[in-house]
Design an enzyme around this catalytic site. Structure first.
Site, PDB file in Angstrom:
ATOM      1  N   ASP A  37     -12.119  20.177  -5.328  1.00  0.00           N
ATOM      2  CA  ASP A  37     -11.763  19.555  -4.050  1.00  0.00           C
ATOM      3  C   ASP A  37     -12.878  19.946  -3.082  1.00  0.00           C
ATOM      4  O   ASP A  37     -13.646  20.873  -3.342  1.00  0.00           O
ATOM      5  CB  ASP A  37     -10.407  20.081  -3.534  1.00  0.00           C
ATOM      6  CG  ASP A  37      -9.766  19.142  -2.524  1.00  0.00           C
ATOM      7  OD1 ASP A  37      -8.674  18.621  -2.790  1.00  0.00           O
ATOM      8  OD2 ASP A  37     -10.363  18.929  -1.433  1.00  0.00           O
ATOM      9  N   ASN A 115      -0.846   1.424  -2.709  1.00  0.00           N
ATOM     10  CA  ASN A 115      -0.237   0.156  -2.269  1.00  0.00           C
ATOM     11  C   ASN A 115      -1.073  -0.485  -1.153  1.00  0.00           C
ATOM     12  O   ASN A 115      -0.931  -1.676  -0.899  1.00  0.00           O
ATOM     13  CB  ASN A 115       1.204   0.393  -1.816  1.00  0.00           C
ATOM     14  CG  ASN A 115       1.303   1.098  -0.473  1.00  0.00           C
ATOM     15  OD1 ASN A 115       1.341   0.460   0.567  1.00  0.00           O
ATOM     16  ND2 ASN A 115       1.334   2.422  -0.475  1.00  0.00           N
ATOM     17  N   HIS A 116      -1.952   0.305  -0.521  1.00  0.00           N
ATOM     18  CA  HIS A 116      -2.750  -0.269   0.567  1.00  0.00           C
ATOM     19  C   HIS A 116      -3.865  -1.195   0.066  1.00  0.00           C
ATOM     20  O   HIS A 116      -4.495  -1.874   0.869  1.00  0.00           O
ATOM     21  CB  HIS A 116      -3.263   0.845   1.481  1.00  0.00           C
ATOM     22  CG  HIS A 116      -2.112   1.551   2.132  1.00  0.00           C
ATOM     23  ND1 HIS A 116      -1.324   0.945   3.077  1.00  0.00           N
ATOM     24  CD2 HIS A 116      -1.556   2.768   1.893  1.00  0.00           C
ATOM     25  CE1 HIS A 116      -0.334   1.766   3.424  1.00  0.00           C
ATOM     26  NE2 HIS A 116      -0.451   2.881   2.713  1.00  0.00           N
ATOM     27  N   TYR A 139      -9.608   2.007   3.847  1.00  0.00           N
ATOM     28  CA  TYR A 139      -9.067   2.862   2.794  1.00  0.00           C
ATOM     29  C   TYR A 139      -8.518   2.007   1.643  1.00  0.00           C
ATOM     30  O   TYR A 139      -8.864   2.201   0.480  1.00  0.00           O
ATOM     31  CB  TYR A 139      -7.976   3.760   3.402  1.00  0.00           C
ATOM     32  CG  TYR A 139      -7.051   4.399   2.405  1.00  0.00           C
ATOM     33  CD1 TYR A 139      -7.516   5.370   1.533  1.00  0.00           C
ATOM     34  CD2 TYR A 139      -5.706   4.032   2.341  1.00  0.00           C
ATOM     35  CE1 TYR A 139      -6.654   5.956   0.612  1.00  0.00           C
ATOM     36  CE2 TYR A 139      -4.851   4.617   1.435  1.00  0.00           C
ATOM     37  CZ  TYR A 139      -5.319   5.568   0.567  1.00  0.00           C
ATOM     38  OH  TYR A 139      -4.484   6.147  -0.340  1.00  0.00           O
ATOM     39  N   ARG A 177      11.186   1.745   4.909  1.00  0.00           N
ATOM     40  CA  ARG A 177      10.163   1.231   3.982  1.00  0.00           C
ATOM     41  C   ARG A 177      10.156   2.018   2.671  1.00  0.00           C
ATOM     42  O   ARG A 177      10.004   1.465   1.585  1.00  0.00           O
ATOM     43  CB  ARG A 177       8.793   1.293   4.667  1.00  0.00           C
ATOM     44  CG  ARG A 177       7.632   0.932   3.764  1.00  0.00           C
ATOM     45  CD  ARG A 177       6.321   0.891   4.557  1.00  0.00           C
ATOM     46  NE  ARG A 177       5.179   0.750   3.691  1.00  0.00           N
ATOM     47  CZ  ARG A 177       4.502   1.779   3.178  1.00  0.00           C
ATOM     48  NH1 ARG A 177       4.851   3.032   3.456  1.00  0.00           N
ATOM     49  NH2 ARG A 177       3.473   1.563   2.392  1.00  0.00           N
TER      50      ARG A 177
HETATM   51  C1  15L Z   1      -1.081   6.129   0.938  1.00  0.00           C
HETATM   52  O1  15L Z   1      -1.933   5.606   0.225  1.00  0.00           O
HETATM   53  C2  15L Z   1      -1.367   7.384   1.677  1.00  0.00           C
HETATM   54  O2  15L Z   1      -2.246   8.217   0.967  1.00  0.00           O
HETATM   55  C3  15L Z   1      -0.118   8.154   2.058  1.00  0.00           C
HETATM   56  O3  15L Z   1      -0.460   9.078   3.053  1.00  0.00           O
HETATM   57  C4  15L Z   1       1.066   7.264   2.502  1.00  0.00           C
HETATM   58  O4  15L Z   1       0.857   6.839   3.778  1.00  0.00           O
HETATM   59  C5  15L Z   1       1.265   6.107   1.534  1.00  0.00           C
HETATM   60  O5  15L Z   1       0.073   5.454   1.182  1.00  0.00           O
HETATM   61  C6  15L Z   1       2.263   5.060   2.036  1.00  0.00           C
HETATM   62  O6  15L Z   1       1.933   3.874   2.072  1.00  0.00           O
HETATM   63  O7  15L Z   1       3.387   5.437   2.364  1.00  0.00           O
END
Ligand code: 15L
Length: 280
Positions: A37, A115-116, A139, A177
């Site tokens: 890390d 999911n983003h 991101y 959500r």
């Molecule tokens: C993610 O990708 C993030 O890393 C996490 O912090 C959350 O926010 C999550 O998605 C989410 O969508 O709940």
């Protein structure tokens, strides 16, 4: 307990929230871990684990650390929405270093996608894992790129990858959500075990969500081929959380939630669907 992989597993992002969960659970499985890390590991090292501070931008160090490893569980990099310049190094260049290491070691990559990468799909949809990417920020865009990198390295070099589109990995769901998106730590750990130990994976995608009754947004992924079936569920939290909504129309419209409304500058809502042919 599963049979430990023959070779050590390289775990990036080990000091983060999910990294520490996996460091413990995979070590409890009796696995040997090579961990890294950009910040020190904040706890005593688990059994059979080594840890080295490294920057994903530093390809030489990443290649050296991955030597002799049979799988790379890649959680490292920026994990929330940030300005493009901050995402670029760890998530774009760093991902290239991870895949070069995998190619050299003939290792499988388990990629913490998100999911983003599809965040601008509407919550009224039900989408398969092969649906179009609709990233909700830089991101999410980097996660789509990461999944595509997996496809490139599979077709060109035979590198296998399991791309886990994580919903919301939290100790427990905390808003409405997450009644759809929640992934328990136990289900995450079991999914990673299946992804590393499955005989063959090719390059595939799995939705990282528990067995939530409201998980109707996401379907058709590679879970059966990997032998993974989530066992936890957000359903018991429905009574207390179904009213826990933000009141923000953009956030509540799309799967990516608050990441979609972050920095949003449209003056009028986008029309439904991807190809609007100029009509709004
Ligand atoms: C993610 O990708 C993030 O890393 C996490 O912090 C959350 O926010 C999550 O998605 C989410 O969508 O709940």
């Amino acid at each position: 307990m599963t049979r430990a992989p023959a070779k050590p597993v390289f775990l990036t992002g080990a000091s983060g929230k999910l990294g520490r969960v996996l460091a413990k659970s995979l070590s409890d499985e009796g696995w040997t871990l090579v961990m890294t890390d950009i910040v020190p590991f904040p706890e005593p090292l688990p059994r059979n684990a080594t840890f080295t501070v490294a920057d994903l931008n530093d390809g030489v160090t990443i290649l050296r650390l991955a030597e002799g490893c049979g799988a790379i569980v890649h959680l490292g990099g920026v994990s929330v929405e940030r300005p493009f310049e901050e995402v670029l190094g760890p998530n774009i260049r760093g991902l290239f270093h991870i895949y070069e290491a995998a190619r050299r070691e003939k290792a499988r990559v388990i990629f913490a996608s998100s999911n983003h990468s599809i965040g601008f799909h509407e919550r009224t949809e039900s989408i398969g894992a092969d649906t179009q990417f609709l990233p909700d920020g830089f991101y999410g865009l980097s996660k789509a790129y990461g999944e595509l990198m997996g496809r490139l390295y599979w077709f060109k070099h035979g590198v296998e990858s399991v791309n886990v589109r994580i919903g919301s990995a939290y100790p427990e769901p905390i808003n409405a959500r997450m009644l759809s998106t929640w992934l328990s730590y136990g289900d995450l750990s079991r999914l990673v075990v299946c992804a590393v130990t499955a005989e063959k994976t090719g390059t595939c995608v799995v939705w990282g969500a528990s067995d939530n009754g409201r998980m109707t947004w996401w379907r058709d992924d590679a879970r059966a081929e990997l032998g993974w079936k989530p066992t936890d569920s957000a359903d018991p939290y429905a009574g207390q959380l179904s009213g826990a909504v933000s009141g923000d129309p953009v956030e509540e419209r799309y799967m990516g939630g608050a990441f979609c409304s972050l920095g949003y500058s449209r003056s009028a809502p986008a029309p439904a669907g991807l190809f609007t042919n100029g009509k709004e």
